[in-house]
Design a protein around this motif. Structure first.
Motif, short mmCIF file in Angstrom:
data_model
loop_
_atom_site.label_atom_id
_atom_site.label_comp_id
_atom_site.label_asym_id
_atom_site.label_seq_id
_atom_site.Cartn_x
_atom_site.Cartn_y
_atom_site.Cartn_z
N ALA A 233 0.73 -1.29 -0.09
CA ALA A 233 -0.07 0.40 0.21
C ALA A 233 0.71 1.08 0.03
O ALA A 233 1.00 2.51 -0.50
CB ALA A 233 -0.46 0.19 1.54
N TRP A 234 2.25 1.05 0.85
CA TRP A 234 3.00 2.49 0.88
C TRP A 234 3.21 2.82 -0.21
O TRP A 234 3.28 3.78 -0.47
CB TRP A 234 3.75 2.28 2.35
CG TRP A 234 3.01 1.97 3.52
CD1 TRP A 234 1.63 2.20 3.98
CD2 TRP A 234 3.71 2.24 4.52
NE1 TRP A 234 1.46 2.89 5.95
CE2 TRP A 234 3.59 2.32 5.43
CE3 TRP A 234 5.81 1.82 4.45
CZ2 TRP A 234 3.14 1.88 6.79
CZ3 TRP A 234 5.74 1.12 6.34
CH2 TRP A 234 4.99 1.25 7.17
N PHE A 235 4.27 1.90 -0.78
CA PHE A 235 4.76 1.65 -1.71
C PHE A 235 3.85 2.16 -3.28
O PHE A 235 3.98 2.96 -4.14
CB PHE A 235 5.47 0.69 -2.70
CG PHE A 235 6.38 0.67 -2.13
CD1 PHE A 235 7.55 1.54 -1.07
CD2 PHE A 235 7.04 -0.94 -1.50
CE1 PHE A 235 8.79 1.03 0.08
CE2 PHE A 235 8.11 -1.01 -0.54
CZ PHE A 235 8.67 0.02 -0.08
N SER A 236 2.93 1.28 -3.72
CA SER A 236 1.86 1.95 -4.82
C SER A 236 1.52 3.46 -4.41
O SER A 236 1.14 4.51 -5.04
CB SER A 236 0.02 1.32 -4.22
OG SER A 236 0.48 0.16 -4.57
N MET A 237 1.27 4.33 -3.17
CA MET A 237 0.04 5.06 -2.66
C MET A 237 2.16 7.08 -3.36
O MET A 237 2.16 7.45 -3.88
CB MET A 237 0.59 5.69 -1.44
CG MET A 237 -1.10 5.27 -0.77
SD MET A 237 -0.41 5.29 0.85
CE MET A 237 -0.29 7.06 1.50
N PHE A 238 3.38 5.75 -2.88
CA PHE A 238 4.47 6.72 -3.74
C PHE A 238 4.23 6.91 -5.00
O PHE A 238 4.62 7.84 -5.20
CB PHE A 238 6.01 6.16 -2.86
CG PHE A 238 7.04 5.86 -3.72
CD1 PHE A 238 8.12 7.37 -3.40
CD2 PHE A 238 7.31 5.56 -4.69
CE1 PHE A 238 8.74 8.00 -3.08
CE2 PHE A 238 8.66 6.47 -5.99
CZ PHE A 238 8.84 7.40 -4.42
N ALA A 239 3.99 6.18 -5.76
CA ALA A 239 3.74 6.52 -7.19
C ALA A 239 2.58 7.11 -7.77
O ALA A 239 2.78 8.02 -8.44
CB ALA A 239 3.34 4.54 -7.49
N GLY A 367 2.71 5.53 6.45
CA GLY A 367 2.64 5.70 4.06
C GLY A 367 2.13 7.11 4.01
O GLY A 367 3.00 7.41 2.50
N ASN A 368 1.93 7.86 4.93
CA ASN A 368 1.44 9.47 3.69
C ASN A 368 3.06 9.99 4.32
O ASN A 368 3.04 10.64 3.24
CB ASN A 368 0.67 10.09 5.06
CG ASN A 368 0.13 11.29 4.20
OD1 ASN A 368 -0.37 11.16 2.72
ND2 ASN A 368 0.14 12.69 4.80
N ALA A 369 3.50 9.96 5.12
CA ALA A 369 4.88 10.25 4.48
C ALA A 369 5.66 9.45 3.84
O ALA A 369 7.16 10.16 3.06
CB ALA A 369 6.14 10.05 6.37
N ILE A 370 5.73 8.37 3.18
CA ILE A 370 6.83 7.65 2.45
C ILE A 370 5.95 8.41 0.95
O ILE A 370 6.90 8.47 0.06
CB ILE A 370 6.25 6.20 2.58
CG1 ILE A 370 6.94 5.13 3.93
CG2 ILE A 370 7.30 5.36 1.48
CD1 ILE A 370 7.16 3.74 4.32
N ALA A 371 5.03 8.08 0.56
CA ALA A 371 3.96 8.68 -0.25
C ALA A 371 4.73 10.30 -0.31
O ALA A 371 4.73 10.28 -1.35
CB ALA A 371 2.90 8.94 0.27
N GLY A 372 4.80 10.84 0.58
CA GLY A 372 5.62 12.63 0.42
C GLY A 372 6.92 12.27 0.20
O GLY A 372 7.29 13.64 -0.64
N THR A 373 8.13 11.82 0.53
CA THR A 373 8.85 11.53 -0.58
C THR A 373 9.23 11.49 -2.08
O THR A 373 9.99 11.95 -2.67
CB THR A 373 9.66 10.41 0.16
OG1 THR A 373 9.15 9.13 -0.16
CG2 THR A 373 9.64 10.37 1.90
N ALA A 374 8.56 11.12 -2.90
CA ALA A 374 7.96 11.36 -3.76
C ALA A 374 7.92 12.68 -4.58
O ALA A 374 8.92 13.06 -5.30
CB ALA A 374 6.80 10.81 -4.94
N GLY A 375 7.17 13.85 -3.20
CA GLY A 375 7.35 15.35 -3.92
C GLY A 375 8.79 15.58 -3.43
O GLY A 375 9.03 16.42 -4.55
#
Length: 377
Positions: A233-239, A367-375
């Motif tokens: 779920a986390w890595f999908s959110m990152f994408a 999860g939100n933090a991991i996704a936010g690293t994409a930014g």
């Protein structure tokens, strides 16, 4: 196959949709605060003498603080009521916008966006965590989709309005308007916001989780954070966030340079992918919840469904370099960045399903933090 979870207590039913409405507005303001940087990119860079590298640094600084504070506040809120934390975050957003309304330069812009990132990083997971205290598991997907679409309407509503204010009164006035809007929401939340009843049973959520006794007791974080489904779920959110970050920071500039949109029309065109995304995510949220209530597995309703849409979005972005006309480019960009966002809403439900309620805020926030690293990247 899941058994049906009982509905929230009848006494809270009349208030829970009011809470969802307020959390929807909370996310609307959240994304309006983010969107102003892209909308005002031209005049900000011109007035403050910034090049594209410096402007990109401002965007990355926001996402750096976004990710760090999402984790820090997520773990702290395990011991705090979400009502007070959400109020504090809204006040932080207003304070963060104030210096630019009053005349700050590049250094102040960088600092204010960092403070805004610190206040907005925990916002979405804590809004979802707050909502989950009002809805049992099988009834959570649609409320999650509604809250998520606060972000889309934050651009749909705010982009044209803020663009008009920027053109008519200047970009600093637009920052000032956001200060006032944040303070108004905080006042309403202070009066009407409440903690949900499903979080009041010694963090056990015993009624909701009667069919899942393993979730009533806290689990070692090592086991939670290395759970393959949560990691997926986390890595999908990152994408999905990679596309979302491009949409927030650079899409208005893309409209001007690649599509040839005029300054006056950028606000309206900027709302287009968000409008499509709002309709898509609400539809997917409804469909996912209907599948769950009809006895379908979470794997299908919350996993396969959004990931299929994410793959479709990826194909659109792969086709983008081969598009010749401005209309084709616009369509592919919109579908490419919008379709993966179905993952973001349903990933929250997956994490909520697998996390003990006493640790749910932390899992959602990581999860939100991991996704936010994409930014940042």
């Amino acid at each position: 196959m899941h058994t049906h979870a009982p509905a929230a207590p009848a006494a809270s039913a009349s208030h829970r949709w009011l809470i969802i409405s307020l959390l929807f507005l909370f996310m609307l303001i959240n994304y309006a605060d983010r969107a102003i940087l892209g909308l005002a990119a031209g005049p900000i860079m011109r007035d403050l003498g910034l090049n594209h590298r410096e402007f990109g640094l401002v965007g990355s600084a926001f996402f750096l603080c976004f990710s760090v504070f999402a984790i820090v506040i997520g773990f702290l809120v395990n011991r705090l009521e979400t009502r007070g934390v959400l109020l504090t975050l809204a006040l932080v957003w207003s304070v963060a916008q104030l210096p630019m309304a009053l005349g700050g330069g590049f250094g102040m812009l960088l600092a204010s966006r960092m403070l805004l990132g610190a206040g907005e990083g925990p916002a979405y997971p804590l809004a979802v965590h707050s909502a989950y205290k009002w809805f049992p598991d099988h009834h959570r997907t649609l409320p999650t989709a509604i809250i998520t679409q606060g972000s889309a309407f934050g651009v749909i509503v705010a982009a044209p309005a803020l663009n008009w204010i920027i053109d008519a009164y200047g970009w600093r006035t637009a920052f000032g308007v956001l200060v006032v809007v944040g303070l108004v929401w905080a006042a309403v939340w202070l009066r009407l916001g409440r903690e949900g009843p499903l979080g009041e049973q010694s963090h056990g959520e015993s009624e909701t989780l009667a069919s899942q006794p393993q979730l009533q007791q806290p689990a070692p974080y090592r086991r939670l954070l290395l759970n393959p489904t949560i990691l997926s779920a986390w890595f999908s959110m990152f994408a999905a966030y990679w596309a979302l970050a491009l949409l927030i920071v650079w899409f208005p500039s893309y409209l001007r340079i690649a599509i040839g949109a005029t300054e006056a029309s950028v606000g309206w065109w900027s709302a287009l992918p968000w409008l499509g995304g709002a309709a898509m995510i609400l539809s997917v949220g409804w469909a996912s919840q209907a599948l769950m209530l009809n006895g379908r597995s979470s794997r299908l309703a919350r996993g396969i469904l959004p990931c299929a849409l994410g793959l479709a979005g990826a194909l659109c972005l792969l086709a983008l370099p081969f598009a010749a006309s401005a209309g084709a480019k616009l369509a592919l960009v919109c579908f490419g960045v919008v379709l993966p966002n179905a993952i973001v809403a349903l990933a929250q439900a997956i994490m909520g399903e697998l996390s003990p309620v006493a640790q749910r805020a932390a899992v959602l926030s990581v999860g939100n933090a991991i996704a936010g690293t994409a930014g940042i990247i």
